[in-house]
Design an enzyme around this catalytic site. Sequence first.
Site, PDB file in Angstrom:
ATOM      1  N   GLN A  96       3.223   9.936   1.575  1.00  8.10           N
ATOM      2  CA  GLN A  96       4.510   9.230   1.561  1.00  8.10           C
ATOM      3  C   GLN A  96       5.375   9.618   0.370  1.00  8.10           C
ATOM      4  OE1 GLN A  96       2.488   5.203   2.335  1.00  8.10           O
ATOM      5  NE2 GLN A  96       4.490   4.969   3.285  1.00  8.10           N
ATOM      6  N   HIS A 110      -1.965   7.512   7.453  1.00 11.28           N
ATOM      7  CA  HIS A 110      -0.982   8.343   6.748  1.00 11.28           C
ATOM      8  C   HIS A 110      -1.608   9.661   6.271  1.00 11.28           C
ATOM      9  CE1 HIS A 110       2.833   6.264   6.411  1.00 11.28           C
ATOM     10  NE2 HIS A 110       2.294   5.153   5.949  1.00 11.28           N
ATOM     11  N   GLY A 166       0.841  -1.189   0.000  1.00 13.43           N
ATOM     12  CA  GLY A 166       0.000   0.000   0.000  1.00 13.43           C
ATOM     13  C   GLY A 166       0.874   1.237   0.000  1.00 13.43           C
ATOM     14  N   CYS A 181       6.408  -0.068   7.591  1.00 16.34           N
ATOM     15  CA  CYS A 181       6.037   1.080   6.764  1.00 16.34           C
ATOM     16  C   CYS A 181       7.179   1.411   5.801  1.00 16.34           C
ATOM     17  CB  CYS A 181       5.742   2.275   7.661  1.00 16.34           C
ATOM     18  SG  CYS A 181       5.247   3.743   6.757  1.00 16.34           S
ATOM     19  N   LEU A 182       6.824   1.679   4.542  1.00 16.24           N
ATOM     20  CA  LEU A 182       7.839   2.047   3.548  1.00 16.24           C
ATOM     21  C   LEU A 182       8.544   3.348   3.934  1.00 16.24           C
ATOM     22  CD1 LEU A 182       5.796   1.255   0.317  1.00 16.24           C
ATOM     23  CD2 LEU A 182       7.686  -0.086   1.259  1.00 16.24           C
ATOM     24  N   HIS A 208      -3.774   1.554   8.236  1.00 15.14           N
ATOM     25  CA  HIS A 208      -2.415   2.109   8.137  1.00 15.14           C
ATOM     26  C   HIS A 208      -2.389   3.251   7.102  1.00 15.14           C
ATOM     27  CE1 HIS A 208       2.132   1.365   8.087  1.00 15.14           C
ATOM     28  NE2 HIS A 208       1.957   2.145   7.040  1.00 15.14           N
ATOM     29  N   GLU A 209      -2.997   3.027   5.926  1.00 15.76           N
ATOM     30  CA  GLU A 209      -2.953   4.050   4.862  1.00 15.76           C
ATOM     31  C   GLU A 209      -3.756   5.286   5.243  1.00 15.76           C
ATOM     32  OE1 GLU A 209      -0.707   3.638   2.875  1.00 15.76           O
ATOM     33  OE2 GLU A 209      -0.562   1.484   3.135  1.00 15.76           O
TER      34      GLU A 209
HETATM   35 NI    NI Z   1       3.247   3.285   5.868  1.00 15.20          NI
END
Ligand code: NI
Length: 175
Positions: free
Chosen positions: A51, A147, A46, A101-102, A143-144
């Site tokens: 991000q 963000h 995702g 998380c990226l 999670h998204e």
């Molecule tokens: Ni993340």
Amino acid sequence: MAVREIITPANAALRQRARKVRSITPEVQTLIDDMIETMRAAPGVGLAAPQIAVGQRVIVIEYADPPEDPEAPAPPARLYALVNPEIVRRSPETVVANEACLSVPGYFGEVERAQTVSVRALDRKGQAVRIKAEGWLARIFQHEIDHLDGVLYTDRATRMWRVEDAQGEQVPPAD
Ligand code: NI
């Protein structure tokens, strides 16, 4: 399409609340295409627009639950590209699991999330959609959408690990 740079907490844009998208313009379509390409290149399950330092309420998710029978072929992943997503219902039942998380490379941590969520959003054509997600998919949605409000899983984690110290802990997919 282009792979964009995924920012880390060193960039304050990650912590800003994203704005609602007022109209799904060609620029928003390009943003969605770039986000899909960036998520796949990472690779991740995702990605939210903050991000890549874009303060708009857009998320993409691509995830398939692993088959119950490990010998069976993996089911095809479903791709979601959503504008202005909102959680309209969350189950009182929760699940604790590891997440990564990226934007926070090298770490993962244990987070309690609702087991099931209902999400209301627009798809990329501007159609209203409602999605009921459960388990891992529900976790990714939470999670998204966090963000979009500048919230990271590290704000919610009850334990954190460095990937290199993972030992017996299973390293989860990042998003
Ligand atoms: Ni993340």
